[in-house]
Design a protein around this motif. Sequence first.
Motif, mmCIF file in Angstrom:
data_model
loop_
_atom_site.group_PDB
_atom_site.id
_atom_site.type_symbol
_atom_site.label_atom_id
_atom_site.label_comp_id
_atom_site.label_asym_id
_atom_site.label_seq_id
_atom_site.Cartn_x
_atom_site.Cartn_y
_atom_site.Cartn_z
ATOM 1 N N PHE A 30 0.839 -1.199 0.000
ATOM 2 C CA PHE A 30 0.000 0.000 0.000
ATOM 3 C C PHE A 30 0.880 1.258 0.000
ATOM 4 O O PHE A 30 0.593 2.235 -0.697
ATOM 5 C CB PHE A 30 -0.922 0.006 1.226
ATOM 6 C CG PHE A 30 -1.924 -1.128 1.249
ATOM 7 C CD1 PHE A 30 -2.331 -1.758 0.079
ATOM 8 C CD2 PHE A 30 -2.480 -1.568 2.453
ATOM 9 C CE1 PHE A 30 -3.251 -2.799 0.091
ATOM 10 C CE2 PHE A 30 -3.407 -2.605 2.481
ATOM 11 C CZ PHE A 30 -3.788 -3.219 1.308
ATOM 12 N N THR A 31 1.942 1.217 0.789
ATOM 13 C CA THR A 31 2.857 2.358 0.856
ATOM 14 C C THR A 31 3.505 2.618 -0.500
ATOM 15 O O THR A 31 3.599 3.765 -0.957
ATOM 16 C CB THR A 31 3.975 2.093 1.902
ATOM 17 O OG1 THR A 31 3.345 1.756 3.139
ATOM 18 C CG2 THR A 31 4.851 3.310 2.107
ATOM 19 N N LEU A 32 3.932 1.525 -1.147
ATOM 20 C CA LEU A 32 4.559 1.646 -2.466
ATOM 21 C C LEU A 32 3.581 2.236 -3.486
ATOM 22 O O LEU A 32 3.922 3.147 -4.246
ATOM 23 C CB LEU A 32 5.060 0.271 -2.936
ATOM 24 C CG LEU A 32 5.581 0.191 -4.378
ATOM 25 C CD1 LEU A 32 6.779 1.123 -4.572
ATOM 26 C CD2 LEU A 32 5.970 -1.247 -4.746
ATOM 27 N N LEU A 33 2.341 1.730 -3.486
ATOM 28 C CA LEU A 33 1.355 2.209 -4.459
ATOM 29 C C LEU A 33 1.091 3.700 -4.266
ATOM 30 O O LEU A 33 1.014 4.466 -5.231
ATOM 31 C CB LEU A 33 0.047 1.427 -4.330
ATOM 32 C CG LEU A 33 -0.902 1.587 -5.526
ATOM 33 C CD1 LEU A 33 -0.348 0.852 -6.753
ATOM 34 C CD2 LEU A 33 -2.308 1.089 -5.212
ATOM 35 N N LYS A 34 0.978 4.115 -3.004
ATOM 36 C CA LYS A 34 0.719 5.522 -2.688
ATOM 37 C C LYS A 34 1.888 6.394 -3.177
ATOM 38 O O LYS A 34 1.693 7.465 -3.745
ATOM 39 C CB LYS A 34 0.529 5.658 -1.172
ATOM 40 C CG LYS A 34 0.085 7.014 -0.703
ATOM 41 C CD LYS A 34 -1.387 7.252 -0.998
ATOM 42 C CE LYS A 34 -1.800 8.666 -0.588
ATOM 43 N NZ LYS A 34 -3.188 8.956 -0.967
ATOM 44 N N LYS A 35 3.099 5.896 -2.950
ATOM 45 C CA LYS A 35 4.292 6.638 -3.350
ATOM 46 C C LYS A 35 4.361 6.797 -4.871
ATOM 47 O O LYS A 35 4.645 7.874 -5.391
ATOM 48 C CB LYS A 35 5.540 5.889 -2.836
ATOM 49 C CG LYS A 35 6.773 6.743 -2.698
ATOM 50 C CD LYS A 35 7.851 6.044 -1.871
ATOM 51 C CE LYS A 35 8.705 5.129 -2.743
ATOM 52 N NZ LYS A 35 9.679 4.330 -1.980
ATOM 53 N N LEU A 36 4.061 5.692 -5.581
ATOM 54 C CA LEU A 36 4.083 5.740 -7.049
ATOM 55 C C LEU A 36 3.048 6.730 -7.567
ATOM 56 O O LEU A 36 3.324 7.508 -8.490
ATOM 57 C CB LEU A 36 3.801 4.338 -7.628
ATOM 58 C CG LEU A 36 4.891 3.281 -7.418
ATOM 59 C CD1 LEU A 36 4.364 1.889 -7.759
ATOM 60 C CD2 LEU A 36 6.127 3.598 -8.250
#
Length: 224
Positions: free
Chosen positions: A172-178
């Motif tokens: 979830f953190t990665l998706l938000k960052k992208l």
Amino acid sequence: MTVKNNIEIITKEINKIISDYKLASKPNLIAVSKNHSKEKALEAIKAGQKIFGENRVQEAQKKWLDIKDKSIELHLIGALQSNKAEEAVELFDVIQSLDREKLAIKLQEQEKKQSKKLKYFIQVNTGEEIQKSGILPSDLPEFLRLCQENYELDIVGLMCIPPKDEEPAPHFTLLKKLAKRLNLNNVSMGMSSDYNTAIMMGATHVRVGTSIFGNRDYTNSGGR
Ligand SMILES: *Cc1c(COP(=O)(O)O)cnc(C)c1O
């Protein structure tokens, strides 16, 4: 528990997370009605639910063609075959499973033919799983540019389904960052088991099936 009760409970829970974590905006609750009847969907509509998710085009047509009105927003959250693009553009408002160029080409063709514009989420394979659909994070900037510039699709956000046997939070953190890096406003992440975590990590859309409609019945569906 009725569908109405379940929606009320989840809405309360979402509101509590928003206030506990002082989040700026409230995520959209997508009621995933796949493998549930038209009657169940109608129950949810009666309870005030407006956004729904389905994962198969044919099932969605059977359920929604005669009950969908302008107030309902229907999201396709499952894999889309290119040869079903015509039906998908006819029925859905949002497609969250955009994951390859061939599909983008077909969708643009259909948007033109039907004089209709949809909204899209690009599905991202955050776990880089070989068998899973979705664009790899490293390929995402180029794929996004293609979709926007070459195929003129209205890309509003990113969607992910984390690997089954891993903690979802890092995904979830990665998706938000992208999404942030690519100037996309929406992230669709979190299902019945982990939507709380997803909301804390900034989900704008959560996709909840079981917690609203109960367990799915696969006996007549020929599998998923
Ligand atoms: C089925 C499905 C959901 C809902 O899952 P639940 O665990 O029943 O809440 C969410 N997202 C996708 C992509 C799905 O296929």
